[in-house]
Design an enzyme around this catalytic site. Sequence first.
Site, PDB file in Angstrom:
ATOM      1  N   HIS A   1      40.223  21.727   5.518  1.00  0.00           N
ATOM      2  CA  HIS A   1      40.531  20.793   4.633  1.00  0.00           C
ATOM      3  C   HIS A   1      40.707  21.151   3.282  1.00  0.00           C
ATOM      4  O   HIS A   1      41.740  21.482   2.650  1.00  0.00           O
ATOM      5  CB  HIS A   1      39.536  19.674   4.558  1.00  0.00           C
ATOM      6  CG  HIS A   1      39.286  18.982   5.922  1.00  0.00           C
ATOM      7  ND1 HIS A   1      40.240  18.491   6.618  1.00  0.00           N
ATOM      8  CD2 HIS A   1      38.245  18.880   6.669  1.00  0.00           C
ATOM      9  CE1 HIS A   1      39.821  17.852   7.800  1.00  0.00           C
ATOM     10  NE2 HIS A   1      38.497  18.042   7.767  1.00  0.00           N
TER      11      HIS A   1
ATOM     12  N   ASP B   1      42.155  17.873  14.644  1.00  0.00           N
ATOM     13  CA  ASP B   1      40.881  17.343  14.059  1.00  0.00           C
ATOM     14  C   ASP B   1      40.485  16.055  14.933  1.00  0.00           C
ATOM     15  O   ASP B   1      39.747  16.386  15.993  1.00  0.00           O
ATOM     16  CB  ASP B   1      41.037  17.087  12.524  1.00  0.00           C
ATOM     17  CG  ASP B   1      39.579  16.786  11.823  1.00  0.00           C
ATOM     18  OD1 ASP B   1      38.556  16.784  12.589  1.00  0.00           O
ATOM     19  OD2 ASP B   1      39.498  16.574  10.679  1.00  0.00           O
TER      20      ASP B   1
HETATM   21  C1  NGQ Z   1      33.047  16.101  11.923  1.00  0.00           C
HETATM   22  N1  NGQ Z   1      34.848  15.173  10.722  1.00  0.00           N
HETATM   23  O1  NGQ Z   1      32.395  16.977  11.941  1.00  0.00           O
HETATM   24  O2  NGQ Z   1      33.466  15.454  12.918  1.00  0.00           O
HETATM   25  C2  NGQ Z   1      33.611  15.645  10.555  1.00  0.00           C
HETATM   26  C3  NGQ Z   1      32.809  14.312  10.159  1.00  0.00           C
HETATM   27  C4  NGQ Z   1      31.074  15.001   8.572  1.00  0.00           C
HETATM   28  C5  NGQ Z   1      35.596  15.497   9.422  1.00  0.00           C
HETATM   29  N2  NGQ Z   1      35.118  15.935   8.619  1.00  0.00           N
HETATM   30  C6  NGQ Z   1      31.395  14.834  10.056  1.00  0.00           C
HETATM   31  N3  NGQ Z   1      36.805  15.123   9.491  1.00  0.00           N
HETATM   32  O3  NGQ Z   1      31.958  15.832   8.050  1.00  0.00           O
HETATM   33  O4  NGQ Z   1      29.939  15.128   8.008  1.00  0.00           O
HETATM   34 ZN    ZN Z   2      36.466  18.375  11.495  1.00  0.00          ZN
END
Ligand code: NGQ
Ligand code: ZN
Length: 473
Positions: A284, A335
């Site tokens: 990101h 993602d």
């Molecule tokens: C994840 N997803 O690890 O799946 C994360 C969400 C977080 C994104 N960042 C959980 N898009 O970042 O705490």
């Molecule tokens: Zn992720």
Amino acid sequence: MTEKILFAADALLPTGWARDVLLAWDERGALLQVWPGAARPAGVPAAAGPLVPGMPNLHSHAFQRGIGGLTEFRGSGEDSFWSWRSLMYRFALKLTPGQLEAIAFGLYVEMLEAGFTAVCEFHYVHHDADGRPYADDAELALAVMRAAQRAGIGLTLLPVLYQTSGFGAKPPGEGQRRFIRSTESMLRLLERLKPLCEAQGAHAPAGGPAVRLGVAPHSLRAVPPEALRELLAGLDAIDSTAPVHIHIAEQVQEVEDCLAWSGQRPVAWLLDHAPVDARWCLVHATHMDAGEYRRAAASGAVAGLCPTTEANLGDGIFALPRWTADGGAWGVGSDSHACVNAAEELMLLEYSQRLATRRRNVAADAQQPEVATAMTLAAVRGGAQAAGRHIAGLAPGQQADFVVLDAAHPALAGLAAPQQLAGHVFASHRTSAVHDVFVNGRARVAAARHPDHDAAQAGFVTARRQLLQESPT
Ligand code: NGQ
Ligand code: ZN
């Protein structure tokens, strides 16, 4: 199609489009020869359309494909990344190893049919539903590996270190219990996985294994400084060139929390406290100031852009022109898999830049004015770097990972090759123009279908039905 030699009237090489290209690869799938301006020898098959390098998907949480369509409603209060995350956690808590494998297998087959030939799996659900390690601590990692092998997609496995729920070593929440492990147990898991990944590489090109093992400190929110240091030191002892991926500066809240904790923004903090270099993928990196863009680009790290998920979650817009002006490398990932389509990730990335800058063909440059061509080459290069595998395009020594576009698709028919790729990226959405997909020199998708298409979809649907029946999300 025989699988060792192929003729393409048009092929996208790392240097640009070439005519009359003969490709040959060895039995392990490594390209031996990429020969432009060649005559087509008698009996050699010809590709059904322009040939483009296979796209690495540099960021995946496979299980999240299972919640597609389930989070697009308004809850109480304001919906945000964080409210989405609560729904996602509820789903993650219920998964069994069999369901994870079925969802990942369905997803990886979809990815291949949509032009992705490799995936970096950012794998963080480690333990059973109660948060206890499985009898085999690698149980869920092995489920992911089996899914990738059955589908025939290249894999970079990134076991994730997750320890805290926020900056300043905030204790993890109940909903995170399946992710949490000590740094030491992570290093033991890597030791256990390393020979298994190498064994799967037995049939891979001499240059690198079919499964590459790396590691992912989840984020600065989830990994305190001391653990990050120990993880990287331990990883170096196992493989000092292994890829390191981290989520960073995705949400404004994260930037504010990091500033409150350290006085620095997340990317600036990371650059000052970790040896960030070309092994790293900054996933990101949406919210950077001008100095962070410059320094992070100069570090050699790849920006891991996930345009459809970043849009779906309301993250913000990465400033691609700023990044590339500083020579930054980038690639794309799907993602959360709100969408699974390599072409659509490129399209949305370019469109977000057009909306933000009120210009067109933002990702093109003087060297490569065709925007879809420029983006494909950049994303393959960056994706290969992030994957830590020899999948950087159609050149000797790289794996024979490529996509044959369907020259007869209405969005492509009658156009020159660079316009056909542009038609594929910008004009063919919802009806894919992918015709054949080769991974490691083997045809995995022929005439737009993976041979296990039906079984993979059925397994996915069954797993999701079970998960929803248990207790509706
Ligand atoms: C994840 N997803 O690890 O799946 C994360 C969400 C977080 C994104 N960042 C959980 N898009 O970042 O705490
Ligand atoms: Zn992720």
